[in-house]
Design an enzyme around this catalytic site. Sequence first.
Site, PDB file in Angstrom:
ATOM      1  N   ASP A 510       0.853  -1.192   0.000  1.00 10.62           N
ATOM      2  CA  ASP A 510       0.000   0.000   0.000  1.00 10.62           C
ATOM      3  C   ASP A 510       0.886   1.239   0.000  1.00 10.62           C
ATOM      4  OD1 ASP A 510      -2.281   1.566   0.187  1.00 10.62           O
ATOM      5  OD2 ASP A 510      -2.542   1.257   2.336  1.00 10.62           O
ATOM      6  N   GLU A 513       2.646   5.111  -3.999  1.00 10.97           N
ATOM      7  CA  GLU A 513       2.660   6.065  -5.121  1.00 10.97           C
ATOM      8  C   GLU A 513       4.024   6.777  -5.284  1.00 10.97           C
ATOM      9  OE1 GLU A 513      -1.063   4.711  -4.096  1.00 10.97           O
ATOM     10  OE2 GLU A 513       0.183   5.927  -2.772  1.00 10.97           O
TER      11      GLU A 513
END
Length: 926
Positions: A510, A513
């Site tokens: 997770d 980005e």
Amino acid sequence: MKSYQKLTTPQPAGCQVEEEGAAPMPPARGRMAPWWVGSGLLVAAVLLSTITVWVLQQVSGGWLGPTPPPKCLLVPESHRFDCYPERRVVVTQELCESRGCCFIQGPPPAEGKQGVPWCFYPPDFPSYTLESLNQTALGMVGMLVRREKAYYPRDIERLRLDVEFETDTRLHIKITDAANPRYEVPFDVPRAMKRAENPIYSLNFSWDPFGVLLRRTATGTVLLNTTVAPLIFADQFLQISTSLPSRFLYGLGEHRGSLLHSLDWNTLTLWARDVSPTESFNLYGAHPFYLLMEEGGDAHGVFLLNSNAMEVALQPAPALTWRTIGGVLDFYIFLGPDPNMVIQQYQQVIGFPAMPPLWALGFHLCRWGYGSSNGTWQTVRAMRNYQIPQDAQWNDIDYMDGYRDFTFDSQKFASLPSVVEDLHKHGQRYVMILDPGISSTSPHGSYWPFDEGLRRGLFLNTTQGQPLIGQVWPGFTAFADFSNPDTHQWWLENLQHFHAHVPFDGLWIDMNEPSNFMDGSEDGCPPGELDSPPYTPAVLGDSLSSKTVCASAKQKVSVHYNLHNLYGLMEAKATASALIQIRGKRPFIISRSTFPSQGRYSGHWLGDNRSQWKDMYYSIPGLLSFSLFGIPLVGADICGFSGSTSEELCTRWMQLGAFYPFARNHNTQNEKAQDPTVFSPAARTAMKDVLLTRYSLLPFLYTLFHRAHLQGDTVARPLFFEFPQDVATLGLDRQFLWGRSLLVTPVLEPGVDSVTGYVPRGMWYDFYTGSSVNSSGEMLKMSAPLEHLNLHVREGSILPTQKPATTSEATRGNPLRVIVALSSSATAWGDLFWDDGESLDTFERGSYSYLVFNVTQNIFTSTVLHASTEATNVTIGTLSIFGVQKPPSKVLLNGQEKPFSYLDNQVLTVSDLGITLSQGFSLQWI
């Protein structure tokens, strides 16, 4: 729809038609007329446009300003290519004309819309000229020259054009700096060894201004025409536009919206960003690939291999503009000609997806906020008590000690190793979350992951050469540099240490980005053209560093400016390698950030959605888009992550989610539980039943994943993939198919007991009963009480199913039921891939079974094309044949008479077959 064949006939002067073996034509120095101009209409168009502008000025009180030059009036609104795309700037006539562009002020666009650009390129805006073009073994090489500077800094005067006819259905066009090397995506792509012999495309060039015209040979359809706007290639601004042959365009992720993109002045930004899925925002991943359906049902795809911040502007001409702020223009064009083939051809370049373990296709359960390992186990135990299928239990970040990777809370999660042991004893698996931000605040010597990463120099660095410190869940953090191979070894060692205590089976990566609760770093970002480039695409937050690290951060391979969109891919690659080394089995990884080729290493979930009906709907175009991107293992958080679900919403969502390729119910902290056990008996039973239906279909689903792994077939599939000539399917995204055979029509709104869905032309059978529906290609209203999900089997298909159990492991041992859906000509086909469900490279090593099922002339045949030892342990117990027109007098199994049943709805069933998968057989009804 327009026919661009008409618009480009007669062929403009200066176009070079490239055919196999043809010598390049000498350059023609005359300018090519813009493609929308018919020479006989020039005067009339100018006159009409002038009158129109004058009338509008009177109506609007003069807000259009002085009458623009005739060349500007010539350009229709829909064909105005934006010359001043900067956001947060009020474009004035002075600003616009300083760039040499046309200015026609229009009405302000509606809120949240962009509208027709006021500042746009005139037909004669300077571009590049094709100065030379020479044949090569694989295609051509050319030189492009710009004689007048464009308006962004460090314009590149001379460009190299490389064209390779790689296959009959794949064309590769690359434009880069002729004099200096530039950053290119560190990506393994296939290399063509010889020039395509019979391409189904023809390539034309305009010399001055330079442009590419690509046609489909069979139809003459113009797929690309880049003469519609100038090519700009500056150091940090690269732009190229093309006409489109239709408005049916898909892909270009990751965004929330309908499957079919709007071309109404719609800009899609590609820059990985942590934000709850919201319309118009750039989301977690970047996929610069589009699929376009042409008139008549043909399809093609275009992939721009570029990882820099990017935006793609769509306009109603129809046309498209690529804008990126680094790298090169490296295009692959895939000619299909059908949409399934386009996606296969795309994956031949980016790589086919990994074969998941069978347990990955079972039901997964998670929440943030179990609070303890005991709370986690209580949920598992409740699922078992109600005999609700579950293959994997997950934990979110609350299992960690202070939210630090590779730790678990020694108080609240003290029994976590025992919980994992219990899961394994019951044939279940354990998955936990990991973040790439490594806590940097623990006392020296107390947290090995940071200390060792620091010692080895494995973190992203500032321009000053020190670890860049941001803030994520544990507080101040450094960020692992997965572009460094040494980081992969450190990551492996950390996972090995943790696995020795908590033997996890899969990983959930997770925040990759990468996400940062600060903008840039604790010290902000330094001044300069990496963090503040001359042009910033329309990213959320208006800055490249918004809620991520500085673009100027240093990584092993390049600067973060170039590598940002690759961060999740690089982490997934390191994680897959580590899992293989630790477990020696197929890795299971779900990643939030993704990039082309991600499917080789991980699946994806659609992020932090909300418990709302519209979020349930948006999950369908989301999962279908990722099917286009070569990431078939995809799903959304069932029942919604944030907010509080309702029983009705969760029941309907469990029904839909049971047909996500990746099916996980996940919930946030401080909200009421939403696992199936907490609802009323009626809702709980409905959820259990639909999960049992999914588990019964695991052999079919697993075979679809094998075909995805082997040749790039999609698993969850838009209807238009199977019915590309049916224009009614082109906008459908409230239904989908599994493979070519199973139509899923979920309920997506509250308070209803029926659903209206499109049923393509042909015979379809109710999955549960075998009753037939003969459709002319129409919207049909279907009964849909709360406990029912509509599933229909397509004529001519054969589905291998299995008696379901509460885990995939237990289901594997049960007898199979093969469902045959006869076509109107009484034929059908299907297949089954079977292996041990978890070993590496079973197909490549030959450790598998593959069966083909066929029906013709009232004879069902099972042919074993390849067999392995696992096949001897499983039997085919039942054959159900839908659409048998009249009652048989007898049924013969390998020539021996067999009892059977036949129902009024034309379903023939033969039970107690007892034939192992390793045995071929035939069954005839007379």
